[in-house]
Design a protein around this motif. Structure first.
Motif, PDB file in Angstrom:
ATOM      1  N   MET A   1      40.528  53.404  34.230  1.00  0.00           N
ATOM      2  CA  MET A   1      41.089  52.266  34.926  1.00  0.00           C
ATOM      3  C   MET A   1      42.583  52.177  34.583  1.00  0.00           C
ATOM      4  SD  MET A   1      39.939  48.206  34.743  1.00  0.00           S
ATOM      5  CE  MET A   1      38.257  48.478  35.197  1.00  0.00           C
ATOM      6  N   SER A   2      43.402  51.905  35.569  1.00  0.00           N
ATOM      7  CA  SER A   2      44.841  51.799  35.346  1.00  0.00           C
ATOM      8  C   SER A   2      45.168  50.533  34.542  1.00  0.00           C
ATOM      9  CB  SER A   2      45.577  51.749  36.687  1.00  0.00           C
ATOM     10  OG  SER A   2      45.363  50.492  37.319  1.00  0.00           O
ATOM     11  N   LEU A   3      46.361  50.510  33.970  1.00  0.00           N
ATOM     12  CA  LEU A   3      46.809  49.323  33.247  1.00  0.00           C
ATOM     13  C   LEU A   3      46.787  48.104  34.163  1.00  0.00           C
ATOM     14  CD1 LEU A   3      48.075  47.877  30.810  1.00  0.00           C
ATOM     15  CD2 LEU A   3      50.309  48.620  31.667  1.00  0.00           C
ATOM     16  N   SER A   4      47.293  48.247  35.370  1.00  0.00           N
ATOM     17  CA  SER A   4      47.322  47.134  36.310  1.00  0.00           C
ATOM     18  C   SER A   4      45.914  46.617  36.593  1.00  0.00           C
ATOM     19  CB  SER A   4      48.005  47.565  37.614  1.00  0.00           C
ATOM     20  OG  SER A   4      48.049  46.487  38.521  1.00  0.00           O
ATOM     21  N   ASP A   5      44.972  47.516  36.854  1.00  0.00           N
ATOM     22  CA  ASP A   5      43.592  47.097  37.123  1.00  0.00           C
ATOM     23  C   ASP A   5      42.966  46.424  35.911  1.00  0.00           C
ATOM     24  OD1 ASP A   5      43.758  48.047  39.713  1.00  0.00           O
ATOM     25  OD2 ASP A   5      42.739  49.943  39.268  1.00  0.00           O
ATOM     26  N   THR A   6      43.265  46.932  34.721  1.00  0.00           N
ATOM     27  CA  THR A   6      42.734  46.342  33.490  1.00  0.00           C
ATOM     28  C   THR A   6      43.243  44.916  33.305  1.00  0.00           C
ATOM     29  OG1 THR A   6      42.535  48.501  32.429  1.00  0.00           O
ATOM     30  CG2 THR A   6      42.638  46.578  30.976  1.00  0.00           C
ATOM     31  N   ILE A   7      44.548  44.729  33.455  1.00  0.00           N
ATOM     32  CA  ILE A   7      45.141  43.401  33.282  1.00  0.00           C
ATOM     33  C   ILE A   7      44.637  42.445  34.351  1.00  0.00           C
ATOM     34  CG2 ILE A   7      47.321  42.101  33.340  1.00  0.00           C
ATOM     35  CD1 ILE A   7      46.845  43.724  30.717  1.00  0.00           C
ATOM     36  N   LYS A   8      44.554  42.908  35.593  1.00  0.00           N
ATOM     37  CA  LYS A   8      44.028  42.049  36.666  1.00  0.00           C
ATOM     38  C   LYS A   8      42.603  41.608  36.360  1.00  0.00           C
ATOM     39  CE  LYS A   8      46.860  43.892  40.406  1.00  0.00           C
ATOM     40  NZ  LYS A   8      46.869  44.705  41.645  1.00  0.00           N
TER      41      LYS A   8
ATOM     42  N   PRO B   1      41.015  26.106  39.056  1.00  0.00           N
ATOM     43  CA  PRO B   1      42.203  26.934  38.852  1.00  0.00           C
ATOM     44  C   PRO B   1      41.982  28.374  39.311  1.00  0.00           C
ATOM     45  CG  PRO B   1      41.075  26.607  36.769  1.00  0.00           C
ATOM     46  CD  PRO B   1      40.371  25.757  37.786  1.00  0.00           C
ATOM     47  N   THR B   2      42.997  28.927  39.926  1.00  0.00           N
ATOM     48  CA  THR B   2      42.983  30.333  40.313  1.00  0.00           C
ATOM     49  C   THR B   2      44.260  30.987  39.795  1.00  0.00           C
ATOM     50  OG1 THR B   2      44.042  29.910  42.442  1.00  0.00           O
ATOM     51  CG2 THR B   2      41.627  29.920  42.413  1.00  0.00           C
ATOM     52  N   LEU B   3      44.147  32.246  39.443  1.00  0.00           N
ATOM     53  CA  LEU B   3      45.285  33.052  39.009  1.00  0.00           C
ATOM     54  C   LEU B   3      45.327  34.298  39.875  1.00  0.00           C
ATOM     55  CD1 LEU B   3      44.695  32.849  35.153  1.00  0.00           C
ATOM     56  CD2 LEU B   3      46.342  31.528  36.486  1.00  0.00           C
ATOM     57  N   THR B   4      46.484  34.615  40.406  1.00  0.00           N
ATOM     58  CA  THR B   4      46.654  35.783  41.255  1.00  0.00           C
ATOM     59  C   THR B   4      47.774  36.647  40.703  1.00  0.00           C
ATOM     60  OG1 THR B   4      45.957  34.498  43.180  1.00  0.00           O
ATOM     61  CG2 THR B   4      47.088  36.583  43.606  1.00  0.00           C
ATOM     62  N   THR B   5      47.427  37.819  40.237  1.00  0.00           N
ATOM     63  CA  THR B   5      48.402  38.752  39.691  1.00  0.00           C
ATOM     64  C   THR B   5      49.221  39.347  40.824  1.00  0.00           C
ATOM     65  OG1 THR B   5      46.854  39.310  37.923  1.00  0.00           O
ATOM     66  CG2 THR B   5      48.672  40.847  38.307  1.00  0.00           C
ATOM     67  N   THR B   6      50.553  39.318  40.668  1.00  0.00           N
ATOM     68  CA  THR B   6      51.410  39.939  41.682  1.00  0.00           C
ATOM     69  C   THR B   6      52.095  41.194  41.167  1.00  0.00           C
ATOM     70  OG1 THR B   6      53.242  38.451  41.121  1.00  0.00           O
ATOM     71  CG2 THR B   6      51.800  37.780  42.933  1.00  0.00           C
ATOM     72  N   ASP B   7      52.241  41.334  39.831  1.00  0.00           N
ATOM     73  CA  ASP B   7      52.877  42.528  39.283  1.00  0.00           C
ATOM     74  C   ASP B   7      52.471  42.709  37.825  1.00  0.00           C
ATOM     75  OD1 ASP B   7      54.790  44.752  39.566  1.00  0.00           O
ATOM     76  OD2 ASP B   7      55.972  43.640  38.097  1.00  0.00           O
ATOM     77  N   VAL B   8      52.254  43.957  37.442  1.00  0.00           N
ATOM     78  CA  VAL B   8      51.979  44.319  36.049  1.00  0.00           C
ATOM     79  C   VAL B   8      52.878  45.496  35.704  1.00  0.00           C
ATOM     80  CG1 VAL B   8      50.274  45.218  34.416  1.00  0.00           C
ATOM     81  CG2 VAL B   8      49.570  43.556  36.158  1.00  0.00           C
ATOM     82  N   ALA B   9      53.525  45.422  34.545  1.00  0.00           N
ATOM     83  CA  ALA B   9      54.384  46.517  34.100  1.00  0.00           C
ATOM     84  C   ALA B   9      54.185  46.727  32.608  1.00  0.00           C
ATOM     85  CB  ALA B   9      55.847  46.216  34.395  1.00  0.00           C
TER      86      ALA B   9
END
Length: 125
Positions: free
Chosen positions: A1-8, A64-72
């Motif tokens: 799993m990519s870093l972005s997918d993991t964080i999301k 509450p909802t959280l929507t990831t828009t960018d991970v670096a």
């Protein structure tokens, strides 16, 4: 799993914890020495203080909802996430929303929020 997918995925699990009564388990997503920087003058330090903050917030807010828009990746074992949030005020049903930044740190193989700061739209808290 990519870093972005993991964080999301971690962020969605965290949002699910925020949707439980008393935000049960929300503090578990934070590092022991994490910083919570909500709007206003007071900052909170540490998992216990952060859990207490979110437990109290569930008295006033719901859905509450959280929507990831960018991970670096910032450095090995450290990532920055930018996203948006939304919730409703329980008493009035009014919508609140804004933007957030999480700094994640990988500790003993687990990603934990090290820093959480957000800003609200239209001066909301």
């Amino acid at each position: 799993m990519s870093l972005s997918d993991t964080i999301k995925a971690m962020t969605q699990r965290y949002a699910a914890a925020l949707n439980t009564p008393g935000a049960a388990g929300a503090g578990d997503f934070f590092d022991d020495d994490a910083d919570l920087l909500p709007p206003g003058p007071d900052n909170l330090k540490g998992r216990a203080a952060i859990q207490a903050f979110w437990a109290a917030a569930t008295d006033a807010f719901e859905q509450p909802t959280l929507t990831t828009t960018d991970v670096a990746e910032i450095a090995p074992g450290c990532a920055r996430e930018i996203g948006t949030y939304a919730a409703r005020v329980k008493e009035t049903g009014a919508a609140v929303s804004g933007k957030y930044v999480f700094i994640w740190r990988k500790i003993d193989g687990e990603w934990k929020i090290w820093t959480d700061i957000w800003t609200s739209h239209q001066g909301q808290t």
